[in-house]
Design a protein around this motif. Structure first.
Motif, PDB file in Angstrom:
ATOM      1  N   ASP A 267     176.978  88.062 122.408  1.00 61.45           N
ATOM      2  CA  ASP A 267     177.844  88.235 123.586  1.00 61.45           C
ATOM      3  C   ASP A 267     177.340  87.409 124.762  1.00 61.45           C
ATOM      4  OD1 ASP A 267     179.537  89.940 122.260  1.00 61.45           O
ATOM      5  OD2 ASP A 267     178.610  91.773 123.023  1.00 61.45           O
ATOM      6  N   LEU A 268     176.032  87.422 124.982  1.00 64.78           N
ATOM      7  CA  LEU A 268     175.472  86.649 126.089  1.00 64.78           C
ATOM      8  C   LEU A 268     175.544  85.149 125.812  1.00 64.78           C
ATOM      9  CD1 LEU A 268     172.383  88.764 127.228  1.00 64.78           C
ATOM     10  CD2 LEU A 268     174.515  88.358 128.477  1.00 64.78           C
ATOM     11  N   ILE A 269     175.335  84.736 124.559  1.00 66.44           N
ATOM     12  CA  ILE A 269     175.471  83.320 124.226  1.00 66.44           C
ATOM     13  C   ILE A 269     176.908  82.866 124.458  1.00 66.44           C
ATOM     14  CG2 ILE A 269     175.466  81.666 122.310  1.00 66.44           C
ATOM     15  CD1 ILE A 269     173.006  83.099 121.226  1.00 66.44           C
ATOM     16  N   ASN A 270     177.865  83.710 124.092  1.00 68.28           N
ATOM     17  CA  ASN A 270     179.274  83.373 124.325  1.00 68.28           C
ATOM     18  C   ASN A 270     179.557  83.204 125.817  1.00 68.28           C
ATOM     19  OD1 ASN A 270     179.769  83.504 121.589  1.00 68.28           O
ATOM     20  ND2 ASN A 270     180.630  85.565 121.638  1.00 68.28           N
ATOM     21  N   GLU A 271     179.015  84.100 126.628  1.00 63.80           N
ATOM     22  CA  GLU A 271     179.210  83.993 128.076  1.00 63.80           C
ATOM     23  C   GLU A 271     178.532  82.739 128.622  1.00 63.80           C
ATOM     24  OE1 GLU A 271     180.872  85.627 130.338  1.00 63.80           O
ATOM     25  OE2 GLU A 271     181.609  87.330 129.196  1.00 63.80           O
ATOM     26  N   MET A 272     177.326  82.504 128.165  1.00 63.43           N
ATOM     27  CA  MET A 272     176.533  81.378 128.659  1.00 63.43           C
ATOM     28  C   MET A 272     177.187  80.039 128.353  1.00 63.43           C
ATOM     29  SD  MET A 272     172.590  80.470 127.658  1.00 63.43           S
ATOM     30  CE  MET A 272     171.587  79.357 128.636  1.00 63.43           C
ATOM     31  N   THR A 273     177.797  79.911 127.195  1.00 67.81           N
ATOM     32  CA  THR A 273     178.274  78.617 126.718  1.00 67.81           C
ATOM     33  C   THR A 273     179.772  78.390 126.905  1.00 67.81           C
ATOM     34  OG1 THR A 273     178.555  79.492 124.467  1.00 67.81           O
ATOM     35  CG2 THR A 273     176.437  78.489 125.009  1.00 67.81           C
ATOM     36  N   LYS A 274     180.470  79.335 127.516  1.00 63.82           N
ATOM     37  CA  LYS A 274     181.896  79.112 127.734  1.00 63.82           C
ATOM     38  C   LYS A 274     182.138  78.534 129.129  1.00 63.82           C
ATOM     39  CE  LYS A 274     183.514  83.577 129.578  1.00 63.82           C
ATOM     40  NZ  LYS A 274     184.300  84.789 129.282  1.00 63.82           N
ATOM     41  N   ASP A 275     183.317  77.976 129.308  1.00 61.50           N
ATOM     42  CA  ASP A 275     183.699  77.408 130.598  1.00 61.50           C
ATOM     43  C   ASP A 275     183.843  78.522 131.626  1.00 61.50           C
ATOM     44  OD1 ASP A 275     184.806  76.086 132.745  1.00 61.50           O
ATOM     45  OD2 ASP A 275     186.680  75.557 131.726  1.00 61.50           O
ATOM     46  N   GLN A 276     182.919  78.553 132.587  1.00 63.87           N
ATOM     47  CA  GLN A 276     182.931  79.586 133.616  1.00 63.87           C
ATOM     48  C   GLN A 276     183.649  79.140 134.894  1.00 63.87           C
ATOM     49  OE1 GLN A 276     181.759  82.738 133.576  1.00 63.87           O
ATOM     50  NE2 GLN A 276     180.833  82.706 131.540  1.00 63.87           N
ATOM     51  N   LYS A 316     180.140  70.325 122.699  1.00 66.38           N
ATOM     52  CA  LYS A 316     178.742  70.741 122.716  1.00 66.38           C
ATOM     53  C   LYS A 316     178.359  71.136 124.131  1.00 66.38           C
ATOM     54  CE  LYS A 316     176.634  66.082 123.027  1.00 66.38           C
ATOM     55  NZ  LYS A 316     177.737  65.179 122.724  1.00 66.38           N
ATOM     56  N   ILE A 317     177.180  71.779 124.242  1.00 68.81           N
ATOM     57  CA  ILE A 317     176.645  72.145 125.543  1.00 68.81           C
ATOM     58  C   ILE A 317     175.365  71.355 125.757  1.00 68.81           C
ATOM     59  CG2 ILE A 317     177.743  74.405 125.676  1.00 68.81           C
ATOM     60  CD1 ILE A 317     174.099  74.344 124.888  1.00 68.81           C
ATOM     61  N   SER A 318     175.011  71.140 127.042  1.00 69.36           N
ATOM     62  CA  SER A 318     173.853  70.300 127.330  1.00 69.36           C
ATOM     63  C   SER A 318     173.294  70.628 128.706  1.00 69.36           C
ATOM     64  CB  SER A 318     174.242  68.816 127.266  1.00 69.36           C
ATOM     65  OG  SER A 318     175.262  68.520 128.220  1.00 69.36           O
ATOM     66  N   SER A 319     172.133  70.010 129.003  1.00 66.71           N
ATOM     67  CA  SER A 319     171.478  70.242 130.288  1.00 66.71           C
ATOM     68  C   SER A 319     170.712  68.986 130.692  1.00 66.71           C
ATOM     69  CB  SER A 319     170.534  71.448 130.194  1.00 66.71           C
ATOM     70  OG  SER A 319     170.007  71.807 131.457  1.00 66.71           O
ATOM     71  N   ALA A 320     171.452  67.943 131.012  1.00 66.68           N
ATOM     72  CA  ALA A 320     170.854  66.652 131.336  1.00 66.68           C
ATOM     73  C   ALA A 320     170.067  66.708 132.638  1.00 66.68           C
ATOM     74  CB  ALA A 320     171.941  65.588 131.439  1.00 66.68           C
ATOM     75  N   GLY A 321     168.991  65.924 132.702  1.00 60.81           N
ATOM     76  CA  GLY A 321     168.152  65.881 133.885  1.00 60.81           C
ATOM     77  C   GLY A 321     168.183  64.527 134.563  1.00 60.81           C
ATOM     78  N   ALA A 322     167.757  64.486 135.814  1.00 55.22           N
ATOM     79  CA  ALA A 322     167.844  63.285 136.636  1.00 55.22           C
ATOM     80  C   ALA A 322     166.974  62.134 136.153  1.00 55.22           C
ATOM     81  CB  ALA A 322     167.480  63.624 138.086  1.00 55.22           C
ATOM     82  N   TYR A 323     165.973  62.416 135.310  1.00 56.33           N
ATOM     83  CA  TYR A 323     165.115  61.355 134.770  1.00 56.33           C
ATOM     84  C   TYR A 323     165.592  60.871 133.404  1.00 56.33           C
ATOM     85  CZ  TYR A 323     161.949  63.077 138.403  1.00 56.33           C
ATOM     86  OH  TYR A 323     161.399  63.473 139.600  1.00 56.33           O
ATOM     87  N   GLY A 324     166.721  61.378 132.951  1.00 58.21           N
ATOM     88  CA  GLY A 324     167.301  60.931 131.692  1.00 58.21           C
ATOM     89  C   GLY A 324     167.068  61.830 130.502  1.00 58.21           C
ATOM     90  N   THR A 325     166.369  62.946 130.697  1.00 55.33           N
ATOM     91  CA  THR A 325     166.227  63.917 129.603  1.00 55.33           C
ATOM     92  C   THR A 325     167.606  64.487 129.263  1.00 55.33           C
ATOM     93  OG1 THR A 325     163.961  64.537 130.134  1.00 55.33           O
ATOM     94  CG2 THR A 325     165.271  66.160 128.965  1.00 55.33           C
ATOM     95  N   TYR A 326     167.871  64.650 127.973  1.00 52.74           N
ATOM     96  CA  TYR A 326     169.196  65.117 127.558  1.00 52.74           C
ATOM     97  C   TYR A 326     169.080  66.050 126.356  1.00 52.74           C
ATOM     98  CZ  TYR A 326     174.069  64.867 125.913  1.00 52.74           C
ATOM     99  OH  TYR A 326     175.341  65.179 125.496  1.00 52.74           O
ATOM    100  N   PRO A 327     168.902  67.359 126.612  1.00 52.41           N
ATOM    101  CA  PRO A 327     168.927  68.337 125.520  1.00 52.41           C
ATOM    102  C   PRO A 327     170.360  68.823 125.281  1.00 52.41           C
ATOM    103  CG  PRO A 327     168.212  69.395 127.548  1.00 52.41           C
ATOM    104  CD  PRO A 327     168.509  67.963 127.891  1.00 52.41           C
TER     105      PRO A 327
END
Length: 372
Positions: A267-276, A316-327
Motif C-alpha cells: 500500500d505504501l509503495i503504491n502511494e509512493m510511486t503513483k502520480d501525486q 518507471k520511477i527515479s530520483s536523479a541528482g544534480a551531479y548526474g546520479t540516476y537511480p
C-alpha cells in the motif's frame, strides 16, 4: 540505436543457426538408447547467447561513451541477472555525493515511520513539532503534501546549507519564511524545504533525537546503506533532500529491497510511486532540462515519455541528482539500476542521457532475462 540495429542482424543470424540445429537434431540433443526418444532444449541456450551478445555490445559502447566524468552503471533484472560497467577509477564501492538522489531514500525512511504507526500521511506538522502553529494555512499542510512537494513551503533559507546550524531551528526558520498565505496541495515546487519538515516530523514521531539516529535505526533494521550516510552539510544538520554520501552497491541493495517490497508494504509503495500531483499546478520543476514532463510521487519522479504528461501507468520511477546520479526502478519491465557518478553541479541530465542511450538494448536484455 546503431548498436541495436547491428545486433538485431546478429540475432536474426543466431536464430537461423539455432533453427538449423533444431531441425538437424544437433546443438546439444541427447538420445535415450532404450526408446529412441529425443529430449532437446534449445531456448535457454539461445537466450544465453543473445544476452551475452547484448552485454558485449553494451560494454563496447560504454567503453567508448563520451562521458564528462567517471561512472559506474549497474542494472539488475527481476530474475537476478546483473549488468555492471565502470569507467576510469569509478567502482561499485566509490563514495559519491548524492544531491537529489537522496530524496527517494529519505522518503522511504520517513514512510517506514508511517508503516510502524508513528506517523500518518494525513498528519500535519503541528501533530509532531511543538513550535508549528495550529492555525492558518500553514497548519493545513499534511505529510502527504510534504512528501509530494506540494506543501507550499517554497522559500528555502540559507540554514539548510550551513553545517553548524541546529536542524530543528532551521525547520523553524523554514516555517517563519513561509508563514504567509499558501494553499497546500495546489502546486508542485521542487525544493529542499518540504523534506526538512517531513524529516523532523518523522524524527519526533519515532522517538529519536536526530535524523542521524533515525537513519541509523533504519540501517540497523534493514541492513541497508552500511557504507552511506546523510552528512552534508553536516551529520547534525543534514540536507535531507540532497545531503547523502552513497555507494552504487549500497543504493542497488536499497532499490532491490524496494522493488521486492522488503522495506515498505504494498500500500505504501503504491502511494509512493503513483502520480501525486495530477491535480496540482507545476510551479517549478528541473525536468525541463531533459525535455521531460515527469510527475512526482513521494520523493521520486514518476516518469512518462509523453509531453505533456499523459501516462496512466508510469514507465518507471527515479530520483536523479544534480551531479548526474540516476537511480531508477522499472516495475513494468522488471528491472532496476543506477548510474552512479559525480560530475559538476548541474550535470543532472548527463546520467539520464547516458541511460537513455542504452535503454532499448537494456530492455531487450531484460526481456530475455525475465523469460527464463
Amino acid at each position: 540505436m546503431i548498436i541495436f540495429i547491428i545486433r538485431s542482424i546478429k540475432i536474426i543470424i543466431l536464430i537461423v543457426i539455432f533453427g538449423v540445429l533444431i531441425s538437424c537434431g544437433g546443438g546439444g540433443s541427447s538420445s535415450d538408447s532404450n526408446n529412441g526418444e529425443q529430449n532437446t532444449e534449445y531456448s535457454g541456450d539461445a537466450e544465453e547467447v543473445l544476452m551475452a551478445e547484448i552485454e558485449d555490445d553494451l560494454h563496447q559502447f560504454l567503453d567508448q561513451y563520451d562521458a564528462d566524468t567517471n561512472f559506474t552503471i549497474i542494472i539488475k533484472t527481476e530474475s537476478g541477472h546483473v549488468l555492471q560497467h565502470s569507467i576510469g577509477t569509478s567502482t561499485e564501492n566509490t563514495s559519491y555525493e548524492s544531491a537529489s538522489s537522496s530524496k527517494m531514500v529519505a522518503a522511504t525512511v520517513i514512510l517506514s515511520v508511517v508503516q510502524a504507526g508513528g506517523l500518518s500521511l494525513e498528519d500535519s506538522p503541528q501533530d509532531h513539532i511543538s513550535f508549528w502553529p495550529d492555525n492558518g494555512d500553514i497548519s493545513t499542510i499534511t505529510l502527504r503534501d510534504l512528501l509530494s512537494f506540494t506543501s507550499g513551503l517554497i522559500n528555502e533559507p540559507l540554514c539548510v546549507h550551513l553545517p553548524n546550524r541546529d536542524f530543528a531551528e532551521c525547520v523553524e526558520t523554514i516555517m517563519d519564511n513561509n508563514n504567509k498565505e499558501i494553499d497546500p496541495g495546489s502546486s508542485f515546487y521542487y525544493a529542499s524545504t518540504h523534506l526538512q519538515v517531513a524529516a523532523l516530523m518523522a524524527v519526533n514521531a519515532s522517538g529519536n533525537s536526530s535524523w542521524e539516529e533515525l537513519f541509523q535505526e533504519f540501517k540497523d533494521e534493514t541492513s541497508l546503506f552500511q557504507n552511506s550516510q546523510f552528512d552534508l552539510p553536516s551529520s547534525s544538520n543534514p540536507r535531507i533532500a540532497g545531503g547523502m554520501h552513497y555507494t552504487a552497491n549500497d543504493y542497488m541493495e536499497f532499490l532491490e529491497a524496494l522493488y521486492f517490497g522488503d522495506i515498505l508494504n504494498q500500500d505504501l509503495i503504491n502511494e509512493m510511486t503513483k502520480d501525486q500531483i495530477s491535480s496540482a499546478t507545476i510551479e517549478y520543476t528541473p525536468t525541463t532540462a531533459v525535455s521531460k514532463d515527469w510527475h512526482y510521487g513521494f520523493g521520486l519522479w514518476v516518469e512518462c515519455d509523453g509531453v505533456p504528461y499523459n501516462c496512466e501507468t508510469p514507465k518507471k520511477i527515479s530520483s536523479a541528482g544534480a551531479y548526474g546520479t540516476y537511480p531508477f526502478i522499472n516495475f513494468n519491465k522488471g528491472y532496476y539500476g543506477i548510474v552512479a557518478r559525480q560530475g559538476d553541479l548541474g550535470t543532472f541530465p548527463k546520467g539520464v542521457i547516458l541511460f537513455e542511450s542504452i535503454e532499448d538494448d537494456i530492455e531487450e536484455w531484460v526481456d530475455l532475462s525475465n523469460s527464463d
